[in-house]
Design a protein around this motif. Structure first.
Motif, PDB file in Angstrom:
ATOM      1  N   SER A   1       0.841  -1.185   0.000  1.00 30.17           N
ATOM      2  CA  SER A   1       0.000   0.000   0.000  1.00 30.17           C
ATOM      3  C   SER A   1       0.879   1.239   0.000  1.00 30.17           C
ATOM      4  N   SER A   2       0.268   2.399   0.098  1.00 32.97           N
ATOM      5  CA  SER A   2       1.021   3.646   0.103  1.00 32.97           C
ATOM      6  C   SER A   2       1.851   3.814   1.367  1.00 32.97           C
ATOM      7  N   THR A   3       1.569   3.024   2.388  1.00 35.37           N
ATOM      8  CA  THR A   3       2.320   3.141   3.629  1.00 35.37           C
ATOM      9  C   THR A   3       3.501   2.161   3.708  1.00 35.37           C
ATOM     10  N   GLY A   4       3.582   1.217   2.773  1.00 34.20           N
ATOM     11  CA  GLY A   4       4.709   0.305   2.779  1.00 34.20           C
ATOM     12  C   GLY A   4       4.341  -1.107   2.369  1.00 34.20           C
ATOM     13  N   ALA A   5       5.180  -2.058   2.780  1.00 30.99           N
ATOM     14  CA  ALA A   5       4.978  -3.462   2.422  1.00 30.99           C
ATOM     15  C   ALA A   5       4.843  -4.276   3.702  1.00 30.99           C
ATOM     16  N   ALA A   6       3.718  -4.968   3.844  1.00 30.89           N
ATOM     17  CA  ALA A   6       3.435  -5.710   5.075  1.00 30.89           C
ATOM     18  C   ALA A   6       3.390  -7.207   4.800  1.00 30.89           C
ATOM     19  N   PRO A   7       4.315  -7.983   5.348  1.00 27.91           N
ATOM     20  CA  PRO A   7       4.232  -9.444   5.250  1.00 27.91           C
ATOM     21  C   PRO A   7       3.147  -9.959   6.182  1.00 27.91           C
ATOM     22  N   ASN A   8       2.634 -11.151   5.886  1.00 27.00           N
ATOM     23  CA  ASN A   8       1.466 -11.620   6.643  1.00 27.00           C
ATOM     24  C   ASN A   8       1.801 -12.365   7.931  1.00 27.00           C
ATOM     25  N   GLY A   9       3.103 -12.657   8.154  1.00 28.11           N
ATOM     26  CA  GLY A   9       3.461 -13.387   9.366  1.00 28.11           C
ATOM     27  C   GLY A   9       3.210 -14.882   9.259  1.00 28.11           C
ATOM     28  N   THR A  10       2.776 -15.349   8.120  1.00 19.51           N
ATOM     29  CA  THR A  10       2.469 -16.764   7.886  1.00 19.51           C
ATOM     30  C   THR A  10       3.454 -17.405   6.925  1.00 19.51           C
ATOM     31  N   ASN A  11       3.664 -16.770   5.759  1.00 19.85           N
ATOM     32  CA  ASN A  11       4.540 -17.396   4.754  1.00 19.85           C
ATOM     33  C   ASN A  11       5.210 -16.368   3.842  1.00 19.85           C
ATOM     34  N   ALA A  12       5.246 -15.105   4.247  1.00 22.00           N
ATOM     35  CA  ALA A  12       5.724 -14.056   3.351  1.00 22.00           C
ATOM     36  C   ALA A  12       7.152 -13.626   3.655  1.00 22.00           C
ATOM     37  N   PHE A  13       7.957 -13.499   2.612  1.00 23.34           N
ATOM     38  CA  PHE A  13       9.303 -12.951   2.737  1.00 23.34           C
ATOM     39  C   PHE A  13       9.688 -12.314   1.410  1.00 23.34           C
ATOM     40  N   ALA A  14      10.720 -11.454   1.472  1.00 26.92           N
ATOM     41  CA  ALA A  14      11.272 -10.861   0.259  1.00 26.92           C
ATOM     42  C   ALA A  14      12.764 -11.144   0.241  1.00 26.92           C
ATOM     43  N   ASP A  15      13.234 -11.738  -0.815  1.00 32.59           N
ATOM     44  CA  ASP A  15      14.653 -12.077  -0.960  1.00 32.59           C
ATOM     45  C   ASP A  15      15.393 -10.879  -1.544  1.00 32.59           C
ATOM     46  N   THR A  16      16.446 -10.424  -0.850  1.00 34.61           N
ATOM     47  CA  THR A  16      17.258  -9.313  -1.360  1.00 34.61           C
ATOM     48  C   THR A  16      18.326  -9.784  -2.340  1.00 34.61           C
ATOM     49  N   PHE A  17      18.641 -11.066  -2.340  1.00 30.40           N
ATOM     50  CA  PHE A  17      19.730 -11.650  -3.135  1.00 30.40           C
ATOM     51  C   PHE A  17      21.112 -11.156  -2.705  1.00 30.40           C
TER      52      PHE A  17
END
Lengths: 83, 251
Positions: B83-99
């Motif tokens: 959203s416009s306020t940022g990126a929120a993971p769900n605490g269940t299965n979400a991650f972002a790989d920076t590499f």
């Protein structure tokens, strides 16, 4: 229970139940732009995806995820593997 | 009449991420300008301003906005809410790989951190772990932060501030320092002895074990950088706070 029957504040409570075959179909696939599915296992080793992936999916090939049966999410027991 | 133009690095990001909102464009430009003024920009390896409101805009690295893994462009996996306020993971299965893999960088000159807008339950903000540890991790009210060490410090610190900018930085082999909103939380005297060979994740822990400690804290900025001293962390915190205020999403 289905996705249309829950409210947004219940998203963390429920997950979508997959068959092993369905799980294989989602491996490496996008549910929307720049966002990949991530099927994981719950405490009973069921394959599941999150309600967010179901709700936000707009990939025509995987719209069927919106009709998955929802179950209560019980994660695998915490193990301090970061230690 | 001379036409105003953005900083070249800011413009490159604005173009790559297709940021069209004038407030967001100005916020990015001012953030880059501030970081250059304080000598922090050149130390940054990855800087994710989470602007634009979608996965397609949030994925870009402000420091290198090419759409490539080699540019540390994020890959979002699992249930994220953008959203416009940022990126929120769900605490269940979400991650972002920076590499970005710590073993490719200096053992005693490394830092990373994130600006969080809410508190969650299981909280691994960022990190990777194999034999060695690089993470910012909070489990309820217990806070663990380590960088480039195999030993587990087991330090139990209860932070009074769980939102805003969290930073861990190592500039010495003997100490890693953790800050929240520019205030020192603690100095960890665990000696550095190695670096993880796993890429740093945002929203979860990239661990060789099975548990990933997925978190549900909304990220409004995340970064990976060379080591930062106290003055640099103060300046970084002020720059990030100004950035968030400009966007109307400060906490």
């Amino acid at each position: 229970m289905k996705l249309t029957e829950i409210k947004s504040d219940q998203y963390t409570t429920y997950v979508g139940l997959l068959t092993p075959k369905q799980k294989e179909l989602l491996v490496g696939q996008l549910y929307t732009n720049d966002s990949y599915f991530n099927a994981i296992q719950d405490n009973l080793d069921n394959w599941i995806i999150s309600v967010e992936e179901m709700e936000y999916c707009d990939n025509p090939e995987f719209l069927w995820v919106k009709y998955l049966e929802l179950i209560l999410y019980v994660p695998k027991p915490s193990i301090n593997t970061f230690m | 009449m001379k036409k105003f133009s953005f900083d070249a690095d800011a413009q490159a990001f604005i173009t790559a991420a297709s940021i069209t909102d004038a407030t967001e464009q100005n916020a990015i430009n001012n953030l880059v300008g501030s970081l250059k003024l304080y000598g922090i920009w050149s130390k940054m390896k990855a800087l994710y301003p989470f602007v634009g409101g979608t996965a397609s805009t949030h994925k870009f690295n402000l420091k290198d906005p090419r759409d490539l893994d080699a540019a540390f462009r994020l890959s979002f996996t699992g249930g994220w809410t953008h959203s416009s306020t940022g990126a929120a993971p769900n605490g269940t299965n979400a991650f972002a790989d920076t590499f970005l893999i710590p073993i490719n960088y200096s053992q005693n000159n490394f830092s990373f951190g994130c600006y969080l807008r809410n508190s969650g339950s299981y909280n691994n903000y960022m990190g990777s772990v194999d034999t060695y540890r690089n993470y910012l991790l909070a489990l309820s009210t217990t806070y663990y932060a380590q960088i480039n060490s195999s030993a587990f410090s087991g330090t139990t610190i209860i932070p009074t501030q769980t939102t805003k900018l969290h930073v861990i930085s190592r500039t010495l082999s003997t100490t890693a320092s953790t800050y929240i909103n520019g205030t020192l939380l603690y100095n960890d005297n665990i000696i550095s002895d190695g670096r993880t060979n796993r890429s740093i994740w945002i929203g979860g822990l990239n661990s060789s074990g099975g548990f990933k400690y997925y978190s549900s804290n909304e990220h409004a900025l995340s970064f990976i950088c060379d080591g930062l001293n106290f003055t640099e962390i103060t300046n970084l915190t002020n720059s990030v706070n100004t950035y968030q205020t400009t966007l109307g999403r400060q906490v």
